[in-house]
Write a protein that holds these residues in place. Sequence first.
Motif, PDB file in Angstrom:
ATOM      1  N   THR A 124       0.840  -1.189   0.000  1.00 44.28           N
ATOM      2  CA  THR A 124       0.000   0.000   0.000  1.00 44.28           C
ATOM      3  C   THR A 124       0.881   1.247   0.000  1.00 44.28           C
ATOM      4  O   THR A 124       2.028   1.211   0.434  1.00 44.28           O
ATOM      5  CB  THR A 124      -0.927   0.012   1.234  1.00 44.28           C
ATOM      6  OG1 THR A 124      -0.125   0.038   2.407  1.00 44.28           O
ATOM      7  CG2 THR A 124      -1.838  -1.203   1.239  1.00 44.28           C
ATOM      8  N   TYR A 125       0.334   2.302  -0.468  1.00 39.82           N
ATOM      9  CA  TYR A 125       1.057   3.561  -0.544  1.00 39.82           C
ATOM     10  C   TYR A 125       0.052   4.670  -0.281  1.00 39.82           C
ATOM     11  O   TYR A 125      -1.126   4.546  -0.601  1.00 39.82           O
ATOM     12  CB  TYR A 125       1.708   3.731  -1.925  1.00 39.82           C
ATOM     13  CG  TYR A 125       0.701   3.614  -3.042  1.00 39.82           C
ATOM     14  CD1 TYR A 125       0.043   4.732  -3.523  1.00 39.82           C
ATOM     15  CD2 TYR A 125       0.373   2.380  -3.582  1.00 39.82           C
ATOM     16  CE1 TYR A 125      -0.921   4.629  -4.512  1.00 39.82           C
ATOM     17  CE2 TYR A 125      -0.585   2.262  -4.575  1.00 39.82           C
ATOM     18  CZ  TYR A 125      -1.221   3.398  -5.029  1.00 39.82           C
ATOM     19  OH  TYR A 125      -2.168   3.289  -5.995  1.00 39.82           O
ATOM     20  N   PRO A 126       0.500   5.767   0.314  1.00 34.29           N
ATOM     21  CA  PRO A 126      -0.427   6.869   0.572  1.00 34.29           C
ATOM     22  C   PRO A 126      -0.786   7.601  -0.727  1.00 34.29           C
ATOM     23  O   PRO A 126       0.029   7.700  -1.640  1.00 34.29           O
ATOM     24  CB  PRO A 126       0.345   7.779   1.526  1.00 34.29           C
ATOM     25  CG  PRO A 126       1.774   7.395   1.383  1.00 34.29           C
ATOM     26  CD  PRO A 126       1.821   5.996   0.856  1.00 34.29           C
ATOM     27  N   ALA A 127      -2.005   8.110  -0.789  1.00 36.49           N
ATOM     28  CA  ALA A 127      -2.452   8.867  -1.962  1.00 36.49           C
ATOM     29  C   ALA A 127      -1.690  10.183  -2.044  1.00 36.49           C
ATOM     30  O   ALA A 127      -1.463  10.849  -1.026  1.00 36.49           O
ATOM     31  CB  ALA A 127      -3.952   9.126  -1.878  1.00 36.49           C
ATOM     32  N   THR A 128      -1.303  10.564  -3.246  1.00 35.06           N
ATOM     33  CA  THR A 128      -0.557  11.819  -3.407  1.00 35.06           C
ATOM     34  C   THR A 128      -1.378  13.020  -2.950  1.00 35.06           C
ATOM     35  O   THR A 128      -0.819  13.975  -2.393  1.00 35.06           O
ATOM     36  CB  THR A 128      -0.089  12.009  -4.858  1.00 35.06           C
ATOM     37  OG1 THR A 128      -1.220  11.994  -5.738  1.00 35.06           O
ATOM     38  CG2 THR A 128       0.904  10.926  -5.268  1.00 35.06           C
ATOM     39  N   THR A 129      -2.681  12.993  -3.156  1.00 35.53           N
ATOM     40  CA  THR A 129      -3.513  14.119  -2.710  1.00 35.53           C
ATOM     41  C   THR A 129      -3.483  14.246  -1.195  1.00 35.53           C
ATOM     42  O   THR A 129      -3.374  15.351  -0.657  1.00 35.53           O
ATOM     43  CB  THR A 129      -4.967  13.946  -3.190  1.00 35.53           C
ATOM     44  OG1 THR A 129      -5.442  12.651  -2.798  1.00 35.53           O
ATOM     45  CG2 THR A 129      -5.056  14.075  -4.704  1.00 35.53           C
ATOM     46  N   ASP A 130      -3.561  13.107  -0.492  1.00 35.10           N
ATOM     47  CA  ASP A 130      -3.507  13.132   0.966  1.00 35.10           C
ATOM     48  C   ASP A 130      -2.146  13.623   1.458  1.00 35.10           C
ATOM     49  O   ASP A 130      -2.055  14.371   2.443  1.00 35.10           O
ATOM     50  CB  ASP A 130      -3.796  11.749   1.546  1.00 35.10           C
ATOM     51  CG  ASP A 130      -5.231  11.301   1.305  1.00 35.10           C
ATOM     52  OD1 ASP A 130      -6.092  12.158   1.004  1.00 35.10           O
ATOM     53  OD2 ASP A 130      -5.480  10.080   1.395  1.00 35.10           O
ATOM     54  N   LEU A 131      -1.084  13.188   0.784  1.00 35.70           N
ATOM     55  CA  LEU A 131       0.254  13.648   1.175  1.00 35.70           C
ATOM     56  C   LEU A 131       0.396  15.159   0.986  1.00 35.70           C
ATOM     57  O   LEU A 131       0.986  15.838   1.833  1.00 35.70           O
ATOM     58  CB  LEU A 131       1.322  12.909   0.372  1.00 35.70           C
ATOM     59  CG  LEU A 131       1.515  11.443   0.737  1.00 35.70           C
ATOM     60  CD1 LEU A 131       2.489  10.775  -0.234  1.00 35.70           C
ATOM     61  CD2 LEU A 131       2.002  11.298   2.170  1.00 35.70           C
TER      62      LEU A 131
END
Length: 165
Positions: free
Chosen positions: A2-9
Amino acid sequence: MTYPATTDLCDANEDRIATGALRVLAPGWRSFGGLKGFAGPAVTLKAFEDNTQVRTILGEPGEGRVLVVDGGGSMRCAMVGGNLGVLAAKNGWAGVLVNGCVRDTRELAACEVGIYALATHPQKSVKANGGQRDIAVQFPGGVVRPGDWVYADEDGVLVSDISLG
């Protein structure tokens, strides 16, 4: 993985964007791999229209890293094709980011690795064993250094000087 969403970052790290510790690369990236998003520490390569070193690096254990290829934005040949996509997936690379073109898109789509590039081109690159590895590379929107963290998904590509989780 899994990876964090770029928008959330981006939302959670506005202060890092303001200082340049988190860089948003210019839009225009297209996803070609079987994974639509990825994250991992960068291995950098600057190579213009010569993918010999791309093959060499992807032949190494990826260990969840991202190969960042500065192909100078060339639209005259492909730096990654189906065989290299298979190699990247087999060796455990999280992703490949190409400032340039890829080819064999049907084959790349079947590979369990993230592959982002600017465009496609049917012609292969030359094989002259050129390129510089593990140097800072300048992409539209920011610099990528060896060990920086790269985050990519359908909304864009981010580069951070530290892991953001």
